[in-house]
Enzyme design. Structure first.
Site, PDB file in Angstrom:
ATOM      1  N   ASN A   1     -10.307   8.384   5.674  1.00 15.22           N
ATOM      2  CA  ASN A   1     -10.732   7.700   6.899  1.00 15.22           C
ATOM      3  C   ASN A   1      -9.486   7.541   7.753  1.00 15.22           C
ATOM      4  OD1 ASN A   1     -11.665   5.988   8.882  1.00 15.22           O
ATOM      5  ND2 ASN A   1     -11.851   4.196   7.549  1.00 15.22           N
TER       6      ASN A   1
ATOM      7  N   LYS B   1      -9.196   6.349  10.717  1.00 16.10           N
ATOM      8  CA  LYS B   1      -9.219   5.187  11.617  1.00 16.10           C
ATOM      9  C   LYS B   1      -8.789   5.652  13.017  1.00 16.10           C
ATOM     10  CE  LYS B   1      -8.594   2.432   7.523  1.00 16.10           C
ATOM     11  NZ  LYS B   1      -8.149   1.219   6.873  1.00 16.10           N
TER      12      LYS B   1
ATOM     13  N   HIS C   1     -17.585  -0.402   7.986  1.00 19.15           N
ATOM     14  CA  HIS C   1     -16.220  -0.616   7.485  1.00 19.15           C
ATOM     15  C   HIS C   1     -15.791  -2.048   7.810  1.00 19.15           C
ATOM     16  CE1 HIS C   1     -11.883  -0.282   7.046  1.00 19.15           C
ATOM     17  NE2 HIS C   1     -12.116   0.771   6.286  1.00 19.15           N
TER      18      HIS C   1
ATOM     19  N   GLU D   1     -13.206  -3.167   9.032  1.00 17.66           N
ATOM     20  CA  GLU D   1     -12.571  -3.307  10.362  1.00 17.66           C
ATOM     21  C   GLU D   1     -13.625  -3.364  11.470  1.00 17.66           C
ATOM     22  OE1 GLU D   1     -10.006   0.028   9.785  1.00 17.66           O
ATOM     23  OE2 GLU D   1      -8.908  -1.091   8.258  1.00 17.66           O
TER      24      GLU D   1
ATOM     25  N   GLU E   1     -14.762  -1.683  -0.924  1.00 15.39           N
ATOM     26  CA  GLU E   1     -13.439  -1.778  -0.304  1.00 15.39           C
ATOM     27  C   GLU E   1     -13.008  -3.243  -0.166  1.00 15.39           C
ATOM     28  OE1 GLU E   1     -12.415   2.078   1.954  1.00 15.39           O
ATOM     29  OE2 GLU E   1     -12.907   0.461   3.317  1.00 15.39           O
TER      30      GLU E   1
ATOM     31  N   GLY F   1      -4.863  -1.292   3.234  1.00 17.79           N
ATOM     32  CA  GLY F   1      -3.617  -1.237   3.999  1.00 17.79           C
ATOM     33  C   GLY F   1      -2.520  -2.134   3.470  1.00 17.79           C
TER      34      GLY F   1
ATOM     35  N   SER G   1      -5.785   1.171  -0.453  1.00 22.03           N
ATOM     36  CA  SER G   1      -4.449   1.577  -0.931  1.00 22.03           C
ATOM     37  C   SER G   1      -4.498   2.631  -2.042  1.00 22.03           C
ATOM     38  CB  SER G   1      -3.637   0.358  -1.376  1.00 22.03           C
ATOM     39  OG  SER G   1      -3.415  -0.509  -0.272  1.00 22.03           O
TER      40      SER G   1
HETATM   41  O1  LIG Z   1     -11.414   3.263   4.758  1.00 21.92           O
HETATM   42  C1  LIG Z   1     -10.353   3.180   4.140  1.00 21.92           C
HETATM   43  C2  LIG Z   1      -9.856   1.906   3.717  1.00 21.92           C
HETATM   44  O2  LIG Z   1      -9.821   0.993   4.768  1.00 21.92           O
HETATM   45  C3  LIG Z   1      -8.582   1.968   2.935  1.00 21.92           C
HETATM   46  O3  LIG Z   1      -7.444   2.093   3.747  1.00 21.92           O
HETATM   47  P1  LIG Z   1      -6.014   2.254   3.028  1.00 21.92           P
HETATM   48  O4  LIG Z   1      -6.140   3.402   2.078  1.00 21.92           O
HETATM   49  O5  LIG Z   1      -5.053   2.534   4.139  1.00 21.92           O
HETATM   50  O6  LIG Z   1      -5.730   0.988   2.296  1.00 21.92           O
END
Ligand SMILES: O=C[C@H](O)COP(=O)(O)O
Length: 252
Positions: A9, A11, A95, A97, A167, A173, A213
């Site tokens: 993803n 983002k 998600h 976010e 998640e 993150g 992560s």
């Molecule tokens: O959609 C993915 C998640 O928000 C995980 O993000 P991350 O791998 O940067 O922690």
């Protein structure tokens, strides 16, 4: 058998040019979809360029969100009908976010799940969990409620096609992935919820991903767990070499 799904993803990262270069760089370096399926979810304005660069058609190009109406006076929104027409197979829905920064409620997420299914795509439904709730033991209610709300009105036949991503917000993150035990717990809970709502047959067919992560150095441990059918990786999906490693986790 549930084919593992290694999804990225992006983002709100990368430019169109960078997106094209990434797709060109991973051609021929990802496993074939009958062993491990791979997908990258990207901003809608990159998708056509990515589809055109994806010559070997192994990687699935996915959307990060869409609206719940097919068309109409909804300035700035992305139509699920148009995504399907482009050949997009997956759309992330709900998600954390989107929930946090764009005020997406369980009701909005449910409408989006229905819209994605109605338009012949597969939703990757994200299920969140905050640190506070985990510590106070409210995780079970939180996860169960989100899954139940997202799937309201979804038939067993459609539910069998969806993907759900567990998640935990505290892992996203942060650099601190859930342990493989925590990931397994969350994914198992989601599968049990599906069994309660539908049936064991539906629950056993749905792929449940872990996200938060995930990196090349921790994916192999996560993927050994019975109920973890894949990952949804954010930061580590941005670099092509890192994503190729995630996709080939069986060889790490
Ligand atoms: O959609 C993915 C998640 O928000 C995980 O993000 P991350 O791998 O940067 O922690």
């Amino acid at each position: 058998m549930r084919i593992p799904l290694i999804a990225g993803n992006w983002k709100m990262n990368k430019s169109v040019t960078e997106a094209r270069h990434f797709i060109e760089a991973v051609q021929g370096k990802l496993p074939t979809a009958d062993t491990v399926e791979t997908a990258i979810a990207a901003p809608a304005l990159f998708l056509q360029t990515m589809l055109e660069a994806n010559q070997d058609d192994v990687l699935k190009i996915a959307a990060e969100t869409c609206y719940y109406e097919d068309e109409g006076a909804y300035t700035g929104e992305t139509s699920p009908k148009a995504l399907h027409e482009m050949g997009i197979p997956y759309t992330i829905v709900g998600h954390s976010e989107r929930r946090r920064y764009f005020n997406e409620t369980d009701d909005v997420i449910n409408r989006k799940v229905l819209a994605v299914l109605r338009n012949g795509m597969t939703p990757i439904v994200c299920c969140d969990e905050t640190m506070g709730r985990r510590e106070t033991g409210e995780k079970i209610h939180w996860v169960v409620n989100q899954v139940s709300a997202a799937l309201k009105g979804v038939s067993a036949e459609d539910a069998a096609k969806i993907v759900i991503a567990y998640e935990p917000s505290w892992a996203i993150g942060s650099g601190n992935s859930a342990s493989s035990d925590q990931a397994e717990d969350g994914c198992y809970l989601i599968r049990q919820t599906l069994a309660d709502i539908y049936s064991d047959e539906v629950a056993n067919g749905v792929r449940v991903l872990y996200g938060g992560s995930v990196r090349p150095d921790n994916i192999a441990g996560l993927m050994t767990r019975d109920n973890v059918d894949g990952v949804l990786a954010g930061g580590s999906s941005l670099d092509e070499q890192s994503f190729i490693q995630l996709a080939n986790y069986q060889n790490l």
